[in-house]
Design a protein around this motif. Sequence first.
Motif, PDB file in Angstrom:
ATOM      1  N   PRO A   1      38.320  40.604  31.649  1.00 33.53           N
ATOM      2  CA  PRO A   1      38.550  41.316  32.913  1.00 33.53           C
ATOM      3  C   PRO A   1      39.988  41.228  33.394  1.00 33.53           C
ATOM      4  CG  PRO A   1      37.547  39.197  33.364  1.00 33.53           C
ATOM      5  CD  PRO A   1      37.640  39.306  31.863  1.00 33.53           C
ATOM      6  N   GLU A   2      40.930  41.513  32.514  1.00 38.28           N
ATOM      7  CA  GLU A   2      42.343  41.412  32.873  1.00 38.28           C
ATOM      8  C   GLU A   2      43.036  42.766  32.851  1.00 38.28           C
ATOM      9  OE1 GLU A   2      43.228  38.593  33.979  1.00 38.28           O
ATOM     10  OE2 GLU A   2      41.480  37.491  33.278  1.00 38.28           O
ATOM     11  N   LEU A   3      42.729  43.594  31.841  1.00 40.12           N
ATOM     12  CA  LEU A   3      43.361  44.902  31.692  1.00 40.12           C
ATOM     13  C   LEU A   3      42.275  45.958  31.524  1.00 40.12           C
ATOM     14  CD1 LEU A   3      46.246  43.961  29.220  1.00 40.12           C
ATOM     15  CD2 LEU A   3      46.461  44.414  31.664  1.00 40.12           C
ATOM     16  N   PRO A   4      42.554  47.209  31.945  1.00 35.60           N
ATOM     17  CA  PRO A   4      41.517  48.241  31.903  1.00 35.60           C
ATOM     18  C   PRO A   4      41.363  48.878  30.525  1.00 35.60           C
ATOM     19  CG  PRO A   4      43.520  49.131  32.865  1.00 35.60           C
ATOM     20  CD  PRO A   4      43.779  47.669  32.637  1.00 35.60           C
TER      21      PRO A   4
ATOM     22  N   PRO B   1      35.241  40.262  41.687  1.00 36.91           N
ATOM     23  CA  PRO B   1      34.860  39.781  43.022  1.00 36.91           C
ATOM     24  C   PRO B   1      35.959  38.937  43.653  1.00 36.91           C
ATOM     25  CG  PRO B   1      33.739  38.513  41.322  1.00 36.91           C
ATOM     26  CD  PRO B   1      34.450  39.632  40.612  1.00 36.91           C
ATOM     27  N   ARG B   2      36.050  39.025  44.955  1.00 37.74           N
ATOM     28  CA  ARG B   2      37.016  38.207  45.679  1.00 37.74           C
ATOM     29  C   ARG B   2      36.394  36.858  46.015  1.00 37.74           C
ATOM     30  NH1 ARG B   2      39.659  42.561  49.987  1.00 37.74           N
ATOM     31  NH2 ARG B   2      40.431  44.035  48.398  1.00 37.74           N
TER      32      ARG B   2
ATOM     33  N   ARG C   1      34.060  30.421  45.499  1.00 42.49           N
ATOM     34  CA  ARG C   1      32.776  30.188  46.156  1.00 42.49           C
ATOM     35  C   ARG C   1      31.602  30.354  45.196  1.00 42.49           C
ATOM     36  NH1 ARG C   1      33.898  35.460  48.451  1.00 42.49           N
ATOM     37  NH2 ARG C   1      32.296  36.987  47.857  1.00 42.49           N
ATOM     38  N   TYR C   2      31.859  30.965  44.033  1.00 44.13           N
ATOM     39  CA  TYR C   2      30.804  31.122  43.030  1.00 44.13           C
ATOM     40  C   TYR C   2      30.603  29.842  42.208  1.00 44.13           C
ATOM     41  CZ  TYR C   2      30.783  36.177  43.838  1.00 44.13           C
ATOM     42  OH  TYR C   2      30.675  37.417  44.392  1.00 44.13           O
TER      43      TYR C   2
ATOM     44  N   TRP D   1      32.825  37.775  37.389  1.00 41.43           N
ATOM     45  CA  TRP D   1      32.916  39.175  36.953  1.00 41.43           C
ATOM     46  C   TRP D   1      31.878  39.471  35.887  1.00 41.43           C
ATOM     47  CZ3 TRP D   1      34.242  41.670  32.281  1.00 41.43           C
ATOM     48  CH2 TRP D   1      34.459  43.052  32.387  1.00 41.43           C
ATOM     49  N   TYR D   2      31.640  38.504  34.994  1.00 37.41           N
ATOM     50  CA  TYR D   2      30.659  38.711  33.937  1.00 37.41           C
ATOM     51  C   TYR D   2      29.249  38.814  34.516  1.00 37.41           C
ATOM     52  CZ  TYR D   2      34.394  37.590  30.661  1.00 37.41           C
ATOM     53  OH  TYR D   2      35.557  37.616  29.943  1.00 37.41           O
ATOM     54  N   GLN D   3      29.008  38.087  35.592  1.00 41.04           N
ATOM     55  CA  GLN D   3      27.694  38.183  36.237  1.00 41.04           C
ATOM     56  C   GLN D   3      27.521  39.539  36.908  1.00 41.04           C
ATOM     57  OE1 GLN D   3      28.179  34.581  38.597  1.00 41.04           O
ATOM     58  NE2 GLN D   3      26.636  33.546  37.360  1.00 41.04           N
TER      59      GLN D   3
END
Length: 219
Positions: free
Chosen positions: A20-23, A79-80, A84-85, A104-106
């Motif tokens: 989840p770093e580059l599109p 997610p921001r 907290r996750y 992000w994977y979740q």
Amino acid sequence: MPLRSPNTPRKPRILLVPPPELPVPAVQGGAVETLVTHLIRENERAGKLDLLCASIPDPEAAAQAQGLQHTKMLYVAKPRGVRRYYPMVFLERCFGVAAPYDPWYQKVQLSLALELPTPDLIVAEGGTLTSCSHEMDAIYGGILALSEFIRDDYLKTSELDRKHAYILHNCIDTARFVPGPADAALRASLGFAPEDFVVLFCGRLEPDKGIHKLLEAME
């Protein structure tokens, strides 16, 4: 009314999960993202797979993905407040749930609830994983390595059955890399003699790239 005849073979449904770093498509570069983009474009020509591909959102990437016939992009925002996750992930792991630390994977996993049928196979890039754990063995049912060196190094800390650790060797289209005439002026400007053997490496100078193995072989 069935969408497909029972006698019609269904194309394999594959979910691709890059970091989840580059599109994706690879509008900002990235080795993994570029490889995934090549795979998507090849499948657009061949149509052998029903592809899903997760990616972080990006307007330019989304524009390039318009019109894909055999690939559906799942643009999932990171997610921001990631920290907290962590307590939730810790509790999940205490109860034996192999939850990744990056939420992000979740979110990608939750987005699959709306994508039926479920994928036959999920292919996820390992990111910065340099060692394995019991949790990682529970998340990944197998690995694809580019060399025997990478596979053996991973299996040092993994309980994964060796038969599920596959090797897919890197390859190139030799027709696109044909040596041209030697550029004597360029070699001289770089300090190389005409008889010197030159090796060009493009990548990070890290042990997991195996460059030390290349130097050992050259000796």
